[in-house]
Write a protein that holds these residues in place. Structure first.
Motif, PDB file in Angstrom:
ATOM      1  N   TYR A   5      59.697 -71.944  16.258  1.00 41.04           N
ATOM      2  CA  TYR A   5      59.811 -73.104  17.134  1.00 41.04           C
ATOM      3  C   TYR A   5      59.797 -72.678  18.595  1.00 41.04           C
ATOM      4  N   LEU A   6      59.361 -71.464  18.851  1.00 42.53           N
ATOM      5  CA  LEU A   6      59.222 -70.959  20.218  1.00 42.53           C
ATOM      6  C   LEU A   6      57.745 -70.729  20.513  1.00 42.53           C
ATOM      7  N   ALA A   7      57.316 -71.157  21.676  1.00 44.06           N
ATOM      8  CA  ALA A   7      55.919 -70.971  22.070  1.00 44.06           C
ATOM      9  C   ALA A   7      55.874 -70.338  23.454  1.00 44.06           C
ATOM     10  N   TRP A   8      54.835 -69.546  23.677  1.00 50.47           N
ATOM     11  CA  TRP A   8      54.625 -68.912  24.977  1.00 50.47           C
ATOM     12  C   TRP A   8      53.629 -69.729  25.779  1.00 50.47           C
ATOM     13  N   MET A   9      53.927 -69.909  27.064  1.00 50.57           N
ATOM     14  CA  MET A   9      53.027 -70.595  27.980  1.00 50.57           C
ATOM     15  C   MET A   9      52.627 -69.595  29.064  1.00 50.57           C
ATOM     16  N   ASP A  10      51.330 -69.450  29.268  1.00 57.53           N
ATOM     17  CA  ASP A  10      50.792 -68.494  30.231  1.00 57.53           C
ATOM     18  C   ASP A  10      50.372 -69.239  31.498  1.00 57.53           C
ATOM     19  N   PHE A  11      51.001 -68.894  32.608  1.00 54.55           N
ATOM     20  CA  PHE A  11      50.720 -69.538  33.890  1.00 54.55           C
ATOM     21  C   PHE A  11      49.970 -68.605  34.843  1.00 54.55           C
ATOM     22  N   SER A  12      49.386 -67.559  34.326  1.00 53.57           N
ATOM     23  CA  SER A  12      48.754 -66.541  35.175  1.00 53.57           C
ATOM     24  C   SER A  12      47.509 -67.032  35.899  1.00 53.57           C
ATOM     25  N   GLU A  28      60.574 -78.649  41.008  1.00 57.25           N
ATOM     26  CA  GLU A  28      59.624 -79.769  41.032  1.00 57.25           C
ATOM     27  C   GLU A  28      59.483 -80.416  39.656  1.00 57.25           C
ATOM     28  N   ALA A  29      59.264 -79.595  38.634  1.00 61.43           N
ATOM     29  CA  ALA A  29      59.089 -80.137  37.285  1.00 61.43           C
ATOM     30  C   ALA A  29      60.424 -80.454  36.623  1.00 61.43           C
ATOM     31  N   LYS A  30      61.503 -79.875  37.150  1.00 63.96           N
ATOM     32  CA  LYS A  30      62.850 -80.071  36.590  1.00 63.96           C
ATOM     33  C   LYS A  30      62.925 -79.601  35.136  1.00 63.96           C
ATOM     34  N   LEU A  31      62.319 -78.430  34.889  1.00 68.15           N
ATOM     35  CA  LEU A  31      62.299 -77.850  33.547  1.00 68.15           C
ATOM     36  C   LEU A  31      62.910 -76.457  33.558  1.00 68.15           C
ATOM     37  N   GLY A  32      63.510 -76.091  32.468  1.00 68.05           N
ATOM     38  CA  GLY A  32      64.071 -74.753  32.320  1.00 68.05           C
ATOM     39  C   GLY A  32      63.461 -74.050  31.130  1.00 68.05           C
ATOM     40  N   PHE A  33      62.671 -73.050  31.381  1.00 69.77           N
ATOM     41  CA  PHE A  33      62.059 -72.242  30.329  1.00 69.77           C
ATOM     42  C   PHE A  33      62.742 -70.888  30.281  1.00 69.77           C
ATOM     43  N   ASN A  34      62.507 -70.149  29.211  1.00 74.71           N
ATOM     44  CA  ASN A  34      62.927 -68.749  29.175  1.00 74.71           C
ATOM     45  C   ASN A  34      61.912 -67.961  29.982  1.00 74.71           C
ATOM     46  N   ASP A  35      62.377 -67.269  31.003  1.00 70.52           N
ATOM     47  CA  ASP A  35      61.515 -66.479  31.881  1.00 70.52           C
ATOM     48  C   ASP A  35      60.944 -65.298  31.108  1.00 70.52           C
ATOM     49  N   LYS A  44      55.278 -61.265  32.527  1.00 67.81           N
ATOM     50  CA  LYS A  44      55.126 -61.800  33.878  1.00 67.81           C
ATOM     51  C   LYS A  44      54.155 -62.975  33.872  1.00 67.81           C
ATOM     52  N   MET A  45      54.525 -64.044  34.544  1.00 67.98           N
ATOM     53  CA  MET A  45      53.758 -65.285  34.648  1.00 67.98           C
ATOM     54  C   MET A  45      53.676 -66.032  33.315  1.00 67.98           C
ATOM     55  N   LYS A  46      54.591 -65.711  32.419  1.00 63.42           N
ATOM     56  CA  LYS A  46      54.661 -66.411  31.142  1.00 63.42           C
ATOM     57  C   LYS A  46      56.063 -66.985  30.977  1.00 63.42           C
ATOM     58  N   MET A  47      56.139 -68.091  30.286  1.00 65.23           N
ATOM     59  CA  MET A  47      57.412 -68.744  30.003  1.00 65.23           C
ATOM     60  C   MET A  47      57.455 -69.058  28.513  1.00 65.23           C
ATOM     61  N   ARG A  48      58.655 -69.045  27.979  1.00 64.04           N
ATOM     62  CA  ARG A  48      58.825 -69.376  26.571  1.00 64.04           C
ATOM     63  C   ARG A  48      59.504 -70.736  26.482  1.00 64.04           C
ATOM     64  N   ILE A  49      58.952 -71.601  25.663  1.00 64.49           N
ATOM     65  CA  ILE A  49      59.477 -72.946  25.490  1.00 64.49           C
ATOM     66  C   ILE A  49      59.987 -73.109  24.063  1.00 64.49           C
ATOM     67  N   ASN A  50      61.124 -73.743  23.945  1.00 63.87           N
ATOM     68  CA  ASN A  50      61.710 -74.048  22.647  1.00 63.87           C
ATOM     69  C   ASN A  50      61.187 -75.410  22.212  1.00 63.87           C
ATOM     70  N   LEU A  51      60.504 -75.455  21.077  1.00 63.85           N
ATOM     71  CA  LEU A  51      59.916 -76.691  20.591  1.00 63.85           C
ATOM     72  C   LEU A  51      60.800 -77.424  19.590  1.00 63.85           C
ATOM     73  N   ALA A  52      61.995 -76.916  19.353  1.00 63.79           N
ATOM     74  CA  ALA A  52      62.915 -77.531  18.390  1.00 63.79           C
ATOM     75  C   ALA A  52      63.704 -78.638  19.081  1.00 63.79           C
ATOM     76  N   LEU A  65      55.667 -81.274  33.288  1.00 64.11           N
ATOM     77  CA  LEU A  65      54.948 -80.041  33.577  1.00 64.11           C
ATOM     78  C   LEU A  65      53.653 -80.284  34.348  1.00 64.11           C
ATOM     79  N   LYS A  66      53.156 -81.497  34.320  1.00 67.89           N
ATOM     80  CA  LYS A  66      51.893 -81.810  34.997  1.00 67.89           C
ATOM     81  C   LYS A  66      51.935 -81.530  36.493  1.00 67.89           C
ATOM     82  N   VAL A  67      53.131 -81.401  37.067  1.00 69.11           N
ATOM     83  CA  VAL A  67      53.255 -81.103  38.489  1.00 69.11           C
ATOM     84  C   VAL A  67      52.566 -79.776  38.843  1.00 69.11           C
TER      85      VAL A  67
END
Length: 71
Positions: A5-12, A28-35, A44-52, A65-67
């Motif tokens: 239930y964890l996914a990686w998001m790449d913002f590079s 701005e997005a008011k979100l907290g991801f795992n750095d 680096k430049m990736k965040m982990r999101i909990n989908l549970a 996140l669209k911001v």
């Protein structure tokens, strides 16, 4: 038990430093991801999101996140 239930998001691909990325996501997005940096240089430049979470909450987070699109 065979899925995660964890996914990686790449913002590079965004024109931001890691510090700027964190600022945009939190302030701005008011979100907290795992750095991702806590997992080493590869994170680096990736965040982990909990989908549970409830689908409605996930949709709300993705909408917030669209911001990042302006970068």
């Amino acid at each position: 038990h065979e899925a995660t239930y964890l996914a990686w998001m790449d913002f590079s691909n965004y024109n931001l430093s890691h510090k700027e990325l964190m600022d945009v996501l939190v302030n701005e997005a008011k979100l907290g991801f795992n750095d991702g940096e806590i997992f080493g240089e590869e994170g680096k430049m990736k965040m982990r999101i909990n989908l549970a979470l409830p689908r409605q909450k996930l949709a709300q987070a993705l909408s917030q996140l669209k911001v990042i699109e302006k970068y």
